[in-house]
Design an enzyme around this catalytic site. Sequence first.
Site, PDB file in Angstrom:
ATOM      1  N   HIS A  95      37.996  50.543  39.678  1.00  0.00           N
ATOM      2  CA  HIS A  95      36.643  50.866  39.213  1.00  0.00           C
ATOM      3  C   HIS A  95      36.664  51.095  37.708  1.00  0.00           C
ATOM      4  O   HIS A  95      37.726  51.156  37.087  1.00  0.00           O
ATOM      5  CB  HIS A  95      36.067  52.063  39.953  1.00  0.00           C
ATOM      6  CG  HIS A  95      36.804  53.356  39.773  1.00  0.00           C
ATOM      7  ND1 HIS A  95      38.088  53.549  40.223  1.00  0.00           N
ATOM      8  CD2 HIS A  95      36.430  54.533  39.195  1.00  0.00           C
ATOM      9  CE1 HIS A  95      38.470  54.790  39.952  1.00  0.00           C
ATOM     10  NE2 HIS A  95      37.482  55.399  39.318  1.00  0.00           N
ATOM     11  N   HIS A  97      35.862  53.567  35.593  1.00  0.00           N
ATOM     12  CA  HIS A  97      36.100  54.820  34.882  1.00  0.00           C
ATOM     13  C   HIS A  97      37.308  54.695  33.952  1.00  0.00           C
ATOM     14  O   HIS A  97      38.302  54.052  34.292  1.00  0.00           O
ATOM     15  CB  HIS A  97      36.315  55.973  35.866  1.00  0.00           C
ATOM     16  CG  HIS A  97      35.050  56.427  36.532  1.00  0.00           C
ATOM     17  ND1 HIS A  97      35.036  57.196  37.663  1.00  0.00           N
ATOM     18  CD2 HIS A  97      33.737  56.207  36.211  1.00  0.00           C
ATOM     19  CE1 HIS A  97      33.786  57.439  38.019  1.00  0.00           C
ATOM     20  NE2 HIS A  97      32.985  56.850  37.150  1.00  0.00           N
ATOM     21  N   ASP A  99      39.796  56.494  33.048  1.00  0.00           N
ATOM     22  CA  ASP A  99      41.157  56.852  33.450  1.00  0.00           C
ATOM     23  C   ASP A  99      41.764  55.833  34.412  1.00  0.00           C
ATOM     24  O   ASP A  99      42.933  55.978  34.805  1.00  0.00           O
ATOM     25  CB  ASP A  99      41.199  58.267  34.042  1.00  0.00           C
ATOM     26  CG  ASP A  99      40.305  58.440  35.253  1.00  0.00           C
ATOM     27  OD1 ASP A  99      39.155  57.962  35.224  1.00  0.00           O
ATOM     28  OD2 ASP A  99      40.741  59.072  36.242  1.00  0.00           O
ATOM     29  N   HIS A 100      41.010  54.797  34.751  1.00  0.00           N
ATOM     30  CA  HIS A 100      41.531  53.707  35.571  1.00  0.00           C
ATOM     31  C   HIS A 100      41.491  52.371  34.822  1.00  0.00           C
ATOM     32  O   HIS A 100      42.434  51.603  34.875  1.00  0.00           O
ATOM     33  CB  HIS A 100      40.752  53.603  36.882  1.00  0.00           C
ATOM     34  CG  HIS A 100      40.932  54.791  37.761  1.00  0.00           C
ATOM     35  ND1 HIS A 100      41.819  54.842  38.804  1.00  0.00           N
ATOM     36  CD2 HIS A 100      40.350  56.027  37.708  1.00  0.00           C
ATOM     37  CE1 HIS A 100      41.784  56.038  39.372  1.00  0.00           C
ATOM     38  NE2 HIS A 100      40.900  56.774  38.720  1.00  0.00           N
ATOM     39  N   HIS A 158      31.716  56.146  44.871  1.00  0.00           N
ATOM     40  CA  HIS A 158      32.213  56.825  43.665  1.00  0.00           C
ATOM     41  C   HIS A 158      31.670  56.101  42.437  1.00  0.00           C
ATOM     42  O   HIS A 158      31.201  56.728  41.491  1.00  0.00           O
ATOM     43  CB  HIS A 158      33.738  56.825  43.677  1.00  0.00           C
ATOM     44  CG  HIS A 158      34.368  57.576  42.547  1.00  0.00           C
ATOM     45  ND1 HIS A 158      34.314  58.942  42.455  1.00  0.00           N
ATOM     46  CD2 HIS A 158      35.065  57.136  41.466  1.00  0.00           C
ATOM     47  CE1 HIS A 158      34.955  59.328  41.353  1.00  0.00           C
ATOM     48  NE2 HIS A 158      35.415  58.243  40.739  1.00  0.00           N
ATOM     49  N   ASP A 181      39.684  55.793  43.610  1.00  0.00           N
ATOM     50  CA  ASP A 181      39.051  57.100  43.797  1.00  0.00           C
ATOM     51  C   ASP A 181      38.122  57.122  45.003  1.00  0.00           C
ATOM     52  O   ASP A 181      37.195  57.934  45.067  1.00  0.00           O
ATOM     53  CB  ASP A 181      38.270  57.491  42.535  1.00  0.00           C
ATOM     54  CG  ASP A 181      39.187  57.946  41.407  1.00  0.00           C
ATOM     55  OD1 ASP A 181      40.422  57.892  41.577  1.00  0.00           O
ATOM     56  OD2 ASP A 181      38.669  58.338  40.343  1.00  0.00           O
ATOM     57  N   HIS A 220      44.914  59.451  42.359  1.00  0.00           N
ATOM     58  CA  HIS A 220      45.213  60.747  41.738  1.00  0.00           C
ATOM     59  C   HIS A 220      46.085  61.596  42.649  1.00  0.00           C
ATOM     60  O   HIS A 220      46.075  61.434  43.875  1.00  0.00           O
ATOM     61  CB  HIS A 220      43.918  61.532  41.466  1.00  0.00           C
ATOM     62  CG  HIS A 220      43.056  60.962  40.398  1.00  0.00           C
ATOM     63  ND1 HIS A 220      43.158  61.317  39.070  1.00  0.00           N
ATOM     64  CD2 HIS A 220      42.051  60.048  40.474  1.00  0.00           C
ATOM     65  CE1 HIS A 220      42.249  60.660  38.370  1.00  0.00           C
ATOM     66  NE2 HIS A 220      41.572  59.879  39.192  1.00  0.00           N
TER      67      HIS A 220
END
Length: 303
Positions: A95, A97, A99-100, A158, A181, A220
């Site tokens: 996805h 975001h 941090d990905h 998400h 996530d 995570h």
Amino acid sequence: MALLSFLPHRLSQRLTALYFTVSSFSLQRRPRTTQTTAMASMTVTKIPALKDNFMYLVVCNATRQAAVVDPVEPARVLEVAREQDCRLNQLLTTHHHWDHAGGNEALCEQYRQHADWGQLTVYGGDDERIPGLTNRVGQDDTFAIGQLRVRCLATPCHTTSHVCYYVEGGDRGERAVFTGDTLFLAGCGRFFEGTPAQMYDALIGKLSALPDDTRVYCGHEYALQNLRFGHQVEPDNADTRALLERAQAADLEGRRALVPSTIGQEKRINVFMRVHQPAVQAYAGKGTPLETMQALRAAKDKF
């Protein structure tokens, strides 16, 4: 973090990058060792990143072709790929975001500068917010990593374009799913861009339908807080209690080692995959699985 969904995408990505950079600063000098699962057909290396993220290097053992899942720290990914003597030419984004997907463009730039590495193909959902995207994928789209077979599972909630990647290899029924996530060990992602019905479909309709021995590689390390919540919801669940005790006794590396889980284990311990159970519905004070999913997420958000 939920407020970021209301900001323009470019601004939210910058603020998210700043947040993770600052929150990860104290961890930079800690050793962040990789953990590897070697199967006959594939090798999966779990690479810690930022504060609590996981990146994954997936290697086809027969061909040494490889893919990386959510490489937010590209330099570290390339280092591990060199150590494993594999040919990395595929990037799987779960996805958008930061941090990905925040490392996508930097990794693509490395490949533009090194033509001898070959082309880097970037897979992800149909979303302009995913940097470097070359191959848009949706439900049941397929491709290969060497001789490994990959099937895409669309799991919006998400984020609207979230995708999980189900990987199978060999004749021994070896399989893994990379859930970003959407599904965590004993938990699930927040409903930032979706509905309880969408998360229900993702967890119950799609992921629960995978074989029980499918290894689950999540985005995570949230084991301890998820298991504590699960124990509060189901205090008589012996499987949850036993895994919680393991997580409480473990150090950070030990908690990381709890991943991968399996689909079968998640059905036993993950309250978000147990919304049909009377005890879980009783805790939520609801009479249907869908209402229970919504109530559980609201309770976990405040936990």
